[in-house]
Design an enzyme around this catalytic site. Structure first.
Site, PDB file in Angstrom:
ATOM      1  N   ARG A  83      -7.865 -10.108   4.448  1.00 41.11           N
ATOM      2  CA  ARG A  83      -6.816  -9.514   5.284  1.00 41.11           C
ATOM      3  C   ARG A  83      -7.091  -8.033   5.521  1.00 41.11           C
ATOM      4  O   ARG A  83      -6.974  -7.537   6.652  1.00 41.11           O
ATOM      5  CB  ARG A  83      -5.460  -9.710   4.598  1.00 41.11           C
ATOM      6  CG  ARG A  83      -4.264  -9.061   5.285  1.00 41.11           C
ATOM      7  CD  ARG A  83      -3.018  -9.317   4.431  1.00 41.11           C
ATOM      8  NE  ARG A  83      -1.769  -8.843   5.026  1.00 41.11           N
ATOM      9  CZ  ARG A  83      -1.224  -7.663   4.795  1.00 41.11           C
ATOM     10  NH1 ARG A  83      -1.821  -6.800   3.958  1.00 41.11           N
ATOM     11  NH2 ARG A  83      -0.073  -7.325   5.358  1.00 41.11           N
ATOM     12  N   GLN A 115       0.835  -1.193   0.000  1.00 44.39           N
ATOM     13  CA  GLN A 115       0.000   0.000   0.000  1.00 44.39           C
ATOM     14  C   GLN A 115       0.878   1.254   0.000  1.00 44.39           C
ATOM     15  O   GLN A 115       1.924   1.298   0.643  1.00 44.39           O
ATOM     16  CB  GLN A 115      -0.912   0.005   1.228  1.00 44.39           C
ATOM     17  CG  GLN A 115      -1.986  -1.056   1.156  1.00 44.39           C
ATOM     18  CD  GLN A 115      -2.934  -1.026   2.357  1.00 44.39           C
ATOM     19  OE1 GLN A 115      -2.942  -1.941   3.156  1.00 44.39           O
ATOM     20  NE2 GLN A 115      -3.721   0.024   2.465  1.00 44.39           N
ATOM     21  N   HIS A 161       1.233  -3.681  11.248  1.00 42.37           N
ATOM     22  CA  HIS A 161       2.443  -4.333  11.742  1.00 42.37           C
ATOM     23  C   HIS A 161       2.766  -4.033  13.207  1.00 42.37           C
ATOM     24  O   HIS A 161       3.905  -4.190  13.621  1.00 42.37           O
ATOM     25  CB  HIS A 161       3.642  -4.016  10.838  1.00 42.37           C
ATOM     26  CG  HIS A 161       3.392  -4.363   9.407  1.00 42.37           C
ATOM     27  ND1 HIS A 161       3.267  -5.669   8.983  1.00 42.37           N
ATOM     28  CD2 HIS A 161       3.198  -3.582   8.306  1.00 42.37           C
ATOM     29  CE1 HIS A 161       3.014  -5.671   7.681  1.00 42.37           C
ATOM     30  NE2 HIS A 161       2.961  -4.426   7.255  1.00 42.37           N
ATOM     31  N   GLN A 195       3.432 -11.642  10.136  1.00 36.33           N
ATOM     32  CA  GLN A 195       3.703 -10.376   9.453  1.00 36.33           C
ATOM     33  C   GLN A 195       2.747  -9.270   9.882  1.00 36.33           C
ATOM     34  O   GLN A 195       3.130  -8.101   9.968  1.00 36.33           O
ATOM     35  CB  GLN A 195       3.605 -10.586   7.932  1.00 36.33           C
ATOM     36  CG  GLN A 195       4.062  -9.402   7.110  1.00 36.33           C
ATOM     37  CD  GLN A 195       3.192  -9.176   5.893  1.00 36.33           C
ATOM     38  OE1 GLN A 195       1.981  -9.031   6.003  1.00 36.33           O
ATOM     39  NE2 GLN A 195       3.809  -9.150   4.725  1.00 36.33           N
ATOM     40  N   SER A 221       5.253  -5.729   2.937  1.00 36.77           N
ATOM     41  CA  SER A 221       3.918  -5.858   3.543  1.00 36.77           C
ATOM     42  C   SER A 221       2.987  -6.620   2.594  1.00 36.77           C
ATOM     43  O   SER A 221       3.230  -7.771   2.284  1.00 36.77           O
ATOM     44  CB  SER A 221       3.373  -4.478   3.913  1.00 36.77           C
ATOM     45  OG  SER A 221       2.207  -4.584   4.705  1.00 36.77           O
ATOM     46  N   LEU A 222       1.925  -5.973   2.094  1.00 27.45           N
ATOM     47  CA  LEU A 222       1.014  -6.619   1.145  1.00 27.45           C
ATOM     48  C   LEU A 222       1.767  -7.226  -0.038  1.00 27.45           C
ATOM     49  O   LEU A 222       1.373  -8.274  -0.577  1.00 27.45           O
ATOM     50  CB  LEU A 222      -0.014  -5.580   0.680  1.00 27.45           C
ATOM     51  CG  LEU A 222      -1.100  -5.921  -0.339  1.00 27.45           C
ATOM     52  CD1 LEU A 222      -0.628  -5.826  -1.764  1.00 27.45           C
ATOM     53  CD2 LEU A 222      -1.728  -7.286  -0.087  1.00 27.45           C
TER      54      LEU A 222
END
Length: 316
Positions: free
Chosen positions: A116, A11, A200, A249, A91-92
């Protein structure tokens, strides 16, 4: 010898018109059509004409960036681009890497990342969480800032993006205190980011457990290409280990600096950002100057990267 890794952004790399530079590649539009059919949403329309609010809505951004990364990777392969030796995603982007590596089926990954996103959004009420970038402080100082600013709330370092750039997240009031303390400790900038979810950090543990339950019904294969995970800078073959890394994660820091340095220690000469934009390429240049950072942010850049890697092979 040229050895290269692919990296996939998360993102923050989305923007209106983000796919304009790739229209000559049939694989790109085909990938968007496939994703739109799976989700029942026109992602091509979202990418090309979506409002800022729509593009930045977490439940839209995550499947959109997954699709964009997979589309560009397929365009790369369609131009006879060689497969990378290793992969990672920020991340993503880790989910995009797992699709590209053959560990996750694209049709399974799309509803997975949407789920998610929903879990993340629901974990912290709107306005309660905050996330901010701290520039110009050492990692250890940022961790001290978090310890001082928490005051019985959650405040943690969550993204180690590059030397001198660390993102903090947690309860919004704690993040605001942390920003003030960071400035007092000499930070060049402390900037609240326009994201409603404090990704996170430990506020996402509940979301992580929901994700764990969902993943029990998702098929994960052995990765054909090693994917280095955010949570522990390790690559796993085993499906259960991959799923566990994805769960951890959500509430663990993104260890991006260590990831890029891991590539260097593994002999990577180049790292290639595969998706619109060049956020990661900018970070990667600051992390390891011995690796050449490339970005496939449009058709011309993709072809230039092909030529650069081919030239490296000839010189090897």
């Amino acid at each position: 010898m040229t050895q290269f890794a692919f990296v996939f952004p998360g993102q923050g790399s989305q923007s209106r018109g983000m796919m304009d530079g790739y229209t000559e590649f049939a694989a790109v539009r085909d990938t968007f059509n496939e994703a739109s059919a799976v989700l029942g949403q026109d992602l091509w329309q979202l990418a090309n004409a979506g409002t800022e609010a729509d593009l930045n809505s977490t439940v839209n951004t995550q499947p959109l960036m997954l699709t964009a990364g997979v589309a560009v990777y397929r365009a790369w392969l369609g131009q006879n681009g060689p497969k990378p030796a290793m992969m990672a995603g920020h991340s993503l982007g880790e989910y995009t890497a797992l699709v590209a590596a053959g560990a996750l089926d694209f049709a399974d990954a799309l509803p997975l990342v949407r789920y998610r996103a929903r879990c993340m959004q629901e974990a912290v009420p709107e306005g309660k969480g905050g996330i901010a970038a701290i520039l110009g402080l050492d990692d250890e100082v940022v961790r001290e800032v978090c310890g001082e600013g928490a005051q019985d709330e959650v405040l943690e370092a969550v993204n180690y993006n590059s030397p001198g750039q660390v993102v903090i997240a947690g309860d919004r009031t704690a993040v605001e205190r942390g920003m003030a303390i960071a400035k007092a400790r000499g930070a060049k900038r402390a900037l609240m980011l326009p994201m409603s979810v404090p990704s996170h950090c430990s506020l996402l543990r509940g979301a992580a457990e929901k994700l764990r339950a969902y993943l029990e019904n998702v098929t994960v294969q052995d990765a054909a290409i090693p994917v280095v995970h955010n949570a522990d800078v390790q690559a796993y073959q085993n499906a259960d280990a991959i799923k566990d890394a994805l769960v951890r994660q959500l509430f663990s820091p993104v260890r991006w600096v260590e990831t890029i340095r891991f590539f260097g220690s593994a002999g990577m000469t180049h790292n290639v950002e595969c998706a619109p934009g060049k956020v990661l390429a900018g970070l990667n240049k600051r992390i390891d100057t011995n690796q050449q950072a490339l970005a496939l942010n449009d058709a011309a850049a993709l072809k230039a990267a092909l030529a650069t890697l081919a030239q490296g092979e000839e010189q090897a």
